[in-house]
Design a protein around this motif. Structure first.
Motif, PDB file in Angstrom:
ATOM      1  N   ARG A  57       0.838  -1.210   0.000  1.00  0.00           N
ATOM      2  CA  ARG A  57       0.000   0.000   0.000  1.00  0.00           C
ATOM      3  C   ARG A  57       0.865   1.249   0.000  1.00  0.00           C
ATOM      4  NH1 ARG A  57      -3.360  -2.851   3.631  1.00  0.00           N
ATOM      5  NH2 ARG A  57      -2.244  -1.929   5.369  1.00  0.00           N
ATOM      6  N   ASN A  58       1.903   1.250   0.831  1.00  0.00           N
ATOM      7  CA  ASN A  58       2.780   2.422   0.951  1.00  0.00           C
ATOM      8  C   ASN A  58       3.592   2.684  -0.313  1.00  0.00           C
ATOM      9  OD1 ASN A  58       1.900   2.891   3.547  1.00  0.00           O
ATOM     10  ND2 ASN A  58       3.638   1.896   4.517  1.00  0.00           N
ATOM     11  N   SER A  59       3.754   1.679  -1.137  1.00  0.00           N
ATOM     12  CA  SER A  59       4.546   1.860  -2.360  1.00  0.00           C
ATOM     13  C   SER A  59       3.676   1.886  -3.620  1.00  0.00           C
ATOM     14  CB  SER A  59       5.626   0.785  -2.453  1.00  0.00           C
ATOM     15  OG  SER A  59       5.045  -0.496  -2.481  1.00  0.00           O
ATOM     16  N   GLY A  60       2.379   2.148  -3.456  1.00  0.00           N
ATOM     17  CA  GLY A  60       1.515   2.334  -4.615  1.00  0.00           C
ATOM     18  C   GLY A  60       0.740   1.118  -5.063  1.00  0.00           C
ATOM     19  N   GLY A  61       0.709   0.064  -4.280  1.00  0.00           N
ATOM     20  CA  GLY A  61      -0.037  -1.133  -4.639  1.00  0.00           C
ATOM     21  C   GLY A  61       0.823  -2.153  -5.355  1.00  0.00           C
ATOM     22  N   GLY A  62       0.305  -3.364  -5.484  1.00  0.00           N
ATOM     23  CA  GLY A  62       1.038  -4.418  -6.162  1.00  0.00           C
ATOM     24  C   GLY A  62       0.459  -5.785  -5.874  1.00  0.00           C
ATOM     25  N   GLU A  63       1.234  -6.796  -6.181  1.00  0.00           N
ATOM     26  CA  GLU A  63       0.789  -8.187  -6.056  1.00  0.00           C
ATOM     27  C   GLU A  63       1.412  -8.855  -4.831  1.00  0.00           C
ATOM     28  OE1 GLU A  63      -1.463  -9.901  -8.030  1.00  0.00           O
ATOM     29  OE2 GLU A  63      -1.802  -7.887  -8.819  1.00  0.00           O
ATOM     30  N   LEU A  64       0.574  -9.543  -4.057  1.00  0.00           N
ATOM     31  CA  LEU A  64       1.007 -10.283  -2.884  1.00  0.00           C
ATOM     32  C   LEU A  64       0.799 -11.766  -3.134  1.00  0.00           C
ATOM     33  CD1 LEU A  64       1.868 -10.589   0.068  1.00  0.00           C
ATOM     34  CD2 LEU A  64      -0.510 -10.134   0.715  1.00  0.00           C
ATOM     35  N   SER A  65       1.851 -12.565  -2.951  1.00  0.00           N
ATOM     36  CA  SER A  65       1.773 -14.020  -3.056  1.00  0.00           C
ATOM     37  C   SER A  65       2.044 -14.605  -1.676  1.00  0.00           C
ATOM     38  CB  SER A  65       2.811 -14.554  -4.046  1.00  0.00           C
ATOM     39  OG  SER A  65       2.560 -14.062  -5.335  1.00  0.00           O
ATOM     40  N   PRO A  80      -4.582  -2.734  -3.440  1.00  0.00           N
ATOM     41  CA  PRO A  80      -4.867  -1.472  -4.122  1.00  0.00           C
ATOM     42  C   PRO A  80      -3.744  -0.470  -3.928  1.00  0.00           C
ATOM     43  CG  PRO A  80      -6.747  -2.190  -2.836  1.00  0.00           C
ATOM     44  CD  PRO A  80      -5.609  -3.088  -2.479  1.00  0.00           C
ATOM     45  N   PRO A  81      -3.525   0.397  -4.864  1.00  0.00           N
ATOM     46  CA  PRO A  81      -4.283   0.595  -6.091  1.00  0.00           C
ATOM     47  C   PRO A  81      -3.802  -0.258  -7.241  1.00  0.00           C
ATOM     48  CG  PRO A  81      -2.733   2.380  -5.868  1.00  0.00           C
ATOM     49  CD  PRO A  81      -2.553   1.471  -4.675  1.00  0.00           C
ATOM     50  N   GLY A  82      -3.295  -1.447  -6.980  1.00  0.00           N
ATOM     51  CA  GLY A  82      -2.880  -2.353  -8.038  1.00  0.00           C
ATOM     52  C   GLY A  82      -4.044  -2.767  -8.919  1.00  0.00           C
ATOM     53  N   ASN A  83      -3.750  -3.372 -10.034  1.00  0.00           N
ATOM     54  CA  ASN A  83      -4.755  -3.806 -10.992  1.00  0.00           C
ATOM     55  C   ASN A  83      -4.921  -5.309 -10.886  1.00  0.00           C
ATOM     56  OD1 ASN A  83      -6.489  -3.916 -13.181  1.00  0.00           O
ATOM     57  ND2 ASN A  83      -4.850  -4.017 -14.670  1.00  0.00           N
ATOM     58  N   ASP A  84      -6.090  -5.754 -10.416  1.00  0.00           N
ATOM     59  CA  ASP A  84      -6.354  -7.187 -10.266  1.00  0.00           C
ATOM     60  C   ASP A  84      -6.507  -7.827 -11.644  1.00  0.00           C
ATOM     61  OD1 ASP A  84      -7.160  -9.728  -9.597  1.00  0.00           O
ATOM     62  OD2 ASP A  84      -8.651  -9.074  -8.148  1.00  0.00           O
ATOM     63  N   PRO A  85      -5.596  -8.738 -12.029  1.00  0.00           N
ATOM     64  CA  PRO A  85      -5.675  -9.338 -13.358  1.00  0.00           C
ATOM     65  C   PRO A  85      -6.885 -10.258 -13.534  1.00  0.00           C
ATOM     66  CG  PRO A  85      -3.906 -10.334 -12.098  1.00  0.00           C
ATOM     67  CD  PRO A  85      -4.458  -9.209 -11.265  1.00  0.00           C
ATOM     68  N   PHE A  86      -7.488 -10.720 -12.448  1.00  0.00           N
ATOM     69  CA  PHE A  86      -8.645 -11.600 -12.512  1.00  0.00           C
ATOM     70  C   PHE A  86      -9.744 -11.110 -11.558  1.00  0.00           C
ATOM     71  CE2 PHE A  86      -4.893 -14.189 -13.440  1.00  0.00           C
ATOM     72  CZ  PHE A  86      -5.218 -14.588 -14.718  1.00  0.00           C
ATOM     73  N   PRO A  87     -10.389  -9.968 -11.863  1.00  0.00           N
ATOM     74  CA  PRO A  87     -11.406  -9.445 -10.956  1.00  0.00           C
ATOM     75  C   PRO A  87     -12.611 -10.371 -10.892  1.00  0.00           C
ATOM     76  CG  PRO A  87     -11.439  -8.240 -13.008  1.00  0.00           C
ATOM     77  CD  PRO A  87     -10.251  -9.180 -13.065  1.00  0.00           C
TER      78      PRO A  87
END
Length: 90
Positions: A57-65, A80-87
């Protein structure tokens, strides 16, 4: 000079990643692909997941595995604000 990404959200989703992995010496680590050190170390997986979400969140969003104890990915999430590839549909 172009980045090769179609948009900023795609660039964030592919470059800003964190993994929650079991540490063989105990506890859980938050790691960034390609980094030699953990971003964070916690006693529990739940604490590591929350810390990873905070970092993303602090770095602009992304993917968590999130990995299980055997190292297999058990779930992935877009922070967020990442883009969910499979909404979800509907």
């Amino acid at each position: 000079m172009t980045s090769g990404y179609r948009n900023k959200a795609e660039a964030i989703a592919t470059t800003n990643q964190r993994h929650v992995v079991h540490n063989p010496n105990g506890g859980w680590d938050v790691t960034k692909p390609g980094s030699s050190r953990a971003s964070a170390h916690t006693d529990t997986q739940a604490q590591a997941i929350e810390r990873a979400r905070e970092i993303l969140r602090n770095s602009g969003g992304g993917e968590l595995s999130i990995h299980n104890r055997d190292g297999e990915i058990r779930t992935k999430d877009t922070v967020p604000p990442g883009n969910d590839p499979f909404p979800p549909k509907g």
